[in-house]
Design a protein around this motif. Structure first.
Motif, PDB file in Angstrom:
ATOM      1  N   GLY A  84       7.336   4.705  -6.943  1.00 34.54           N
ATOM      2  CA  GLY A  84       8.128   5.477  -5.995  1.00 34.54           C
ATOM      3  C   GLY A  84       9.545   4.935  -5.948  1.00 34.54           C
TER       4      GLY A  84
ATOM      5  N   GLU B 155       0.854  -1.178   0.000  1.00 33.66           N
ATOM      6  CA  GLU B 155       0.000   0.000   0.000  1.00 33.66           C
ATOM      7  C   GLU B 155       0.889   1.226   0.000  1.00 33.66           C
ATOM      8  OE1 GLU B 155      -3.075   1.861   3.157  1.00 33.66           O
ATOM      9  OE2 GLU B 155      -3.559  -0.165   2.440  1.00 33.66           O
ATOM     10  N   GLN B 156       0.521   2.185  -0.822  1.00 36.18           N
ATOM     11  CA  GLN B 156       1.300   3.417  -0.910  1.00 36.18           C
ATOM     12  C   GLN B 156       0.337   4.588  -0.941  1.00 36.18           C
ATOM     13  OE1 GLN B 156       3.272   4.631  -4.690  1.00 36.18           O
ATOM     14  NE2 GLN B 156       5.139   4.257  -3.512  1.00 36.18           N
ATOM     15  N   LYS B 157       0.532   5.518  -0.042  1.00 31.35           N
ATOM     16  CA  LYS B 157      -0.280   6.731  -0.019  1.00 31.35           C
ATOM     17  C   LYS B 157       0.674   7.910  -0.073  1.00 31.35           C
ATOM     18  CE  LYS B 157      -4.046   4.731   2.627  1.00 31.35           C
ATOM     19  NZ  LYS B 157      -4.954   4.868   3.748  1.00 31.35           N
ATOM     20  N   ARG B 158       0.461   8.775  -1.062  1.00 30.04           N
ATOM     21  CA  ARG B 158       1.279   9.976  -1.174  1.00 30.04           C
ATOM     22  C   ARG B 158       0.588  10.974  -2.078  1.00 30.04           C
ATOM     23  NH1 ARG B 158       5.791   9.361  -5.566  1.00 30.04           N
ATOM     24  NH2 ARG B 158       4.889   7.751  -6.881  1.00 30.04           N
TER      25      ARG B 158
END
Length: 89
Positions: free
Chosen positions: A39, A7-10
C-alpha cells in the motif's frame, strides 16, 4: 507482548492480490533483507533460508478464508564465528 505488529485490511482486485503475492514470493525466493511494497508504505524484513509455515482454509458463513502464515526467529541463527589462534579474548 509483540515487538512489532503490522496489519493491513483492505479490498483488492484479484490482480492486485496476485501482485502482492508475487512480490512476497520474490522476497522469499531471494531471502536476506527484503523490502515489500504494501500500500502506501514499505515493509523491510530479514528472511532466513528456513521458515515454518501454516496453511489454513476455512469455509463457512458463505465465505472462504485462506490464511498463509510464515514464521521465523527474529534473532539470526547459526553458529557463532570461531576465533582463530592468536586472537585476544
Amino acid at each position: 507482548m509483540k515487538d512489532l505488529k503490522f496489519e493491513q485490511k483492505r479490498s483488492l482486485s484479484r490482480l492486485e492480490a496476485a501482485d502482492q503475492l508475487s512480490a512476497l514470493a520474490d522476497a522469499l525466493r531471494h531471502g536476506g533483507n527484503a523490502e515489500l511494497e504494501l500500500g502506501p508504505g514499505t515493509l523491510s524484513l530479514r528472511i532466513p533460508d528456513d521458515l515454518r509455515t501454516e496453511l489454513e482454509v476455512e469455509v463457512g458463513d458463505g465465505e472462504i478464508e485462506l490464511e498463509i502464515e510464515f514464521k521465523w526467529p527474529t534473532a539470526q541463527t547459526g553458529t557463532p564465528p570461531t576465533r582463530s589462534a592468536g586472537e585476544d579474548g
